[in-house]
Scaffold this motif. Structure first.
Motif, PDB file in Angstrom:
ATOM      1  N   TYR A  41       0.836  -1.203   0.000  1.00 49.11           N
ATOM      2  CA  TYR A  41       0.000   0.000   0.000  1.00 49.11           C
ATOM      3  C   TYR A  41       0.873   1.257   0.000  1.00 49.11           C
ATOM      4  CZ  TYR A  41      -3.261  -3.502   1.928  1.00 49.11           C
ATOM      5  OH  TYR A  41      -4.001  -4.621   2.159  1.00 49.11           O
ATOM      6  N   THR A 244     -10.015  -5.595   5.284  1.00 50.60           N
ATOM      7  CA  THR A 244      -9.834  -4.505   4.315  1.00 50.60           C
ATOM      8  C   THR A 244     -11.151  -3.879   3.874  1.00 50.60           C
ATOM      9  OG1 THR A 244      -9.680  -6.198   2.584  1.00 50.60           O
ATOM     10  CG2 THR A 244      -7.617  -5.328   3.464  1.00 50.60           C
ATOM     11  N   PHE A 287      -5.036  -0.112  -2.137  1.00 51.75           N
ATOM     12  CA  PHE A 287      -5.743  -0.801  -1.054  1.00 51.75           C
ATOM     13  C   PHE A 287      -7.079  -1.382  -1.544  1.00 51.75           C
ATOM     14  CE2 PHE A 287      -8.603  -0.847   2.630  1.00 51.75           C
ATOM     15  CZ  PHE A 287      -7.819  -1.470   3.591  1.00 51.75           C
ATOM     16  N   ASP A 290      -7.312  -5.064  -2.414  1.00 48.62           N
ATOM     17  CA  ASP A 290      -7.421  -6.013  -1.309  1.00 48.62           C
ATOM     18  C   ASP A 290      -8.814  -6.012  -0.695  1.00 48.62           C
ATOM     19  OD1 ASP A 290      -4.909  -6.981  -1.581  1.00 48.62           O
ATOM     20  OD2 ASP A 290      -4.118  -6.236   0.318  1.00 48.62           O
ATOM     21  N   ALA A 291      -9.513  -4.896  -0.842  1.00 48.12           N
ATOM     22  CA  ALA A 291     -10.873  -4.810  -0.299  1.00 48.12           C
ATOM     23  C   ALA A 291     -11.884  -5.505  -1.209  1.00 48.12           C
ATOM     24  CB  ALA A 291     -11.268  -3.360  -0.098  1.00 48.12           C
TER      25      ALA A 291
END
Length: 663
Positions: A41, A244, A287, A290-291
């Motif tokens: 990140y 996440t 990020f 990953d969410a």
């Protein structure tokens, strides 16, 4: 007998040391895994998403505990929410057991898992576990047997389904073996408070006591290691979305919907504009990958994807994540591909439905900025020509700027340079100024204002394109140039209120121009006319008719204006027959994101797909309140050979007909 149970029955307190040792190892692996993710990140640029923490915490709790965004889709969404709540209750129950067995009872002699509370505790956990298992079975059938189109199944899915199901089932068999050896023999009334455990216990009751004890102890350790395996695996597979996705609610963009960063074009220290490499994205952009839960909701609603174009919002997010994993200097445009970048209509359907709170649109716009400003690339020569026309003549059509106000001749409307004593400034926009079909909309709006006693002024030749299409196509420099010219002119007349008939102009003036110092109230004509009708300043005669209404993306999803246009239509006598995709689920006309100035050469025409949805309603009129939509629908109806069956009309035209027919 007292309603309770021995927590470490059959395994003994000697398991505490190895149990906590393995727990520490599992948590250590989890922390290590997320530390490695954090390093990825950090490749991205800084971005402050920690301001206004109270609001961010509220969004986090509302969406996580309430599963608010997940529940927007019935079926899979409901199943996911039920599974989450079931697993959450089991986690809370395990925590309560830990508190009593390992802290409160040995240290303070406190024991609360007894009596009625224990009975309620037991039945609640059993029901929660059963619900979780049933939902897991549903997920398994959907993913591996039903296999909805576009739902990708990867190795992580096998691991997740197998591990979660094994944890739940072994938990019930541990409970059942214990109950078969204890409660079924000496406290049957208590066993009824654990209905699923009671069912399993009855399956096992024929086993000998020694076999039950061995089975219980063996499954206890298996269940424990499965749980620790689950904890340790979280950062390395799709399980990480537990953390996440939840965090992404906290990291919500709290600006007005559709906000775009206004870059400093004059910054001589800037080495580049837009994004071409991973490290030019923000940490939040990375990020988001990953969410992402790969639920494909965004893909299902994307007008580009659903008309056979190469853009999948889900794959876009995941491709950026893969590029980040390859290193900071990875060329993300090559990874994503240019056809994907240019296909987006910025309709925002993907972001509106995303349960992970991912932000798709601005990622695409940043890559477009790089292509246009740094590489001089466009999706086609027609786009480059349109931008040249905006720069030279102030409109993408290339029409002479001096004729911009000619449509208003013989109408009761003032030219601001001649008389600025007006109630509102009507920012006409390019299509209503130069396109004959949309000029009828502008004329209708003026007539409605005249009927309501509203004094209207226009800028005429002083007005230029608001800059929205060229900005969405990546040309931030040209956008800011025309925007600043418009702002200077409008402010020079001390205008109190601006009204537009174009949602794109509306969004741009009302939101984007604020970054450039524009602070005048701006309203779309839909809500403006509704207020005039509501205040009885505008009298509309009710003449019954049937129609279907299209929610323009930039009025609906971007500005949450859904009911006012429908209310106006009903006042005019409309029976509105809704299309299958309406309101937040509305399907784009295909013109947004600057696509109005670009040829649509790949796949089915988006406008054709939309007018076919209108045909399905059986209505003979398709109503919109956007010049881009009206233009696309006129073309779409002809291409679909529906122009004799359905007529495309603007809201203002319908109201004017009710003025003209008043007795």
């Amino acid at each position: 007998m007292e309603a309770t149970r021995e927590i470490y029955w059959n395994v003994g307190h000697g398991v505490l040391i190895p149990m906590y040792l393995f727990a520490i190892i599992a948590i250590g692996i989890l922390v290590y895994g997320f530390k490695k993710r954090l390093e990825i990140y950090k490749i991205g640029k800084p971005l402050n998403r920690f301001d206004n923490r109270d609001e961010r915490v509220r969004l986090l709790l509302t969406n996580v505990l309430g599963q608010t965004k997940v529940l927007r889709v019935a079926g899979p969404g409901t199943a996911h929410a039920l599974f989450f709540w079931g697993f959450l209750i089991l986690t809370i129950g395990t925590t309560l057991v830990f508190l009593q067995a390992d802290i409160l009872h040995p240290l303070f002699g406190v024991k609360f898992l007894k009596g009625l509370f224990y009975k309620l505790f037991s039945i609640t956990l059993d029901i929660a576990g059963l619900v979780a298992i049933l939902m897991m079975i549903g997920f398994f059938i959907r993913r591996f047997f039903v296999k909805p189109e576009g739902l990708e199944t990867v190795k992580d899915d096998y691991i997740m389904h197998g591990l979660l199901f094994a944890i739940l089932v072994t938990g019930f068999f541990v409970e059942g073996a214990r109950m078969a050896a204890t409660e079924l023999k000496n406290n049957i009334s208590l066993a009824y408070w654990s209905p699923v455990g009671f069912f399993v216990a009855n399956i096992l009751r024929g086993m000998s006591e020694s076999s039950l004890l061995a089975l219980h102890k063996g499954l206890w350790w298996v269940h424990l290691f499965l749980a620790f395996g689950f904890i340790a695996s979280i950062p390395f597979i799709k399980f990480r979305h537990i953390f996440t996705t939840s965090a992404n609610y906290f990291f919500t963009d709290l600006r007005q919907k559709g906000s775009i960063d206004t870059i400093d074009i004059e910054n001589e220290e800037a080495e580049s504009f837009g994004v071409s490499k991973v490290n030019e994205f923000t940490w939040k952009d990375i990020f988001d990958a990953d969410a992402c839960t790969r639920c494909k909701r965004c893909q299902d609603r994307c007008p580009a994807y659903n008309t056979d174009k190469p853009l999948s919002p889900m794959k876009l997010i995941l491709d950026i994540g893969e590029a980040a994993g390859s290193g900071a200097e990875t060329n993300v445009i090559e990874k994503v591909t240019k056809d994907v970048i240019w296909a987006c209509t910025t309709c925002r359907a993907c972001q509106e439905i995303c349960p992970a709170n991912n932000e798709h649109v601005n990622k695409i716009l940043e890559m477009r900025r790089n292509l246009v400003l740094m590489e001089g690339e466009f999706p086609g020569e027609e786009v480059m020509m349109a931008m040249d026309n905006v720069e030279v003549n102030g409109n993408p059509m290339g029409m002479g700027f001096a004729t911009r106000g000619d449509w208003a001749k013989d109408l009761d409307v003032k030219i601001m340079s001649e008389d600025s004593d007006v109630d509102i400034l009507y920012f006409v926009g390019c299509y209503a100024s130069f396109d004959k079909r949309n000029q009828q909309v502008a004329k209708s709006f003026i007539k409605l204002c005249n009927a309501a006693g509203v004094k209207v002024g226009i800028l005429g030749k002083e007005e230029k394109c608001c800059g929205e299409p060229v900005r969405k196509m990546g040309n931030e420099y040209l956008y800011q140039m025309v925007a600043m010219e418009n702002i200077e002119v409008i402010k020079g007349y001390n205008v109190k209120k601006v009204v537009t008939t174009c949602p794109h102009c509306f969004n741009t003036l009302a939101r984007d121009y604020k970054d450039l110092g524009f602070d005048i109230e701006v309203e779309h004509y839909t809500t403006f006319l509704w207020k005039l009708i509501n205040d009885r300043k505008l009298q509309i005669k009710e003449l019954p008719f049937e129609c279907t209404y299209h929610d323009s993306c930039y009025i609906g999803r971007y500005m949450d204006i859904f009911e006012e246009p429908r209310d106006v239509l009903k006042v005019a006598g409309a029976n509105v027959k809704e299309m299958s995709k309406n309101r937040y689920e509305s399907f784009c006309c295909g013109a947004g994101g600057g696509r109005i100035i670009a040829e649509e050469n790949i796949g089915e025409k988006i406008s054709v797909k939309r007018v076919k949805m209108a045909e399905e309603t059986g209505a003979d009129m398709l109503v919109s309140n956007c010049p881009f939509c009206l233009t696309m629908f006129e073309d779409g109806l002809k291409m679909a050979e529906l122009d004799e069956k359905i007529k495309a009309k603007d809201l203002a035209e319908i109201l004017v007909e009710r003025l003209e027919n008043q007795e």
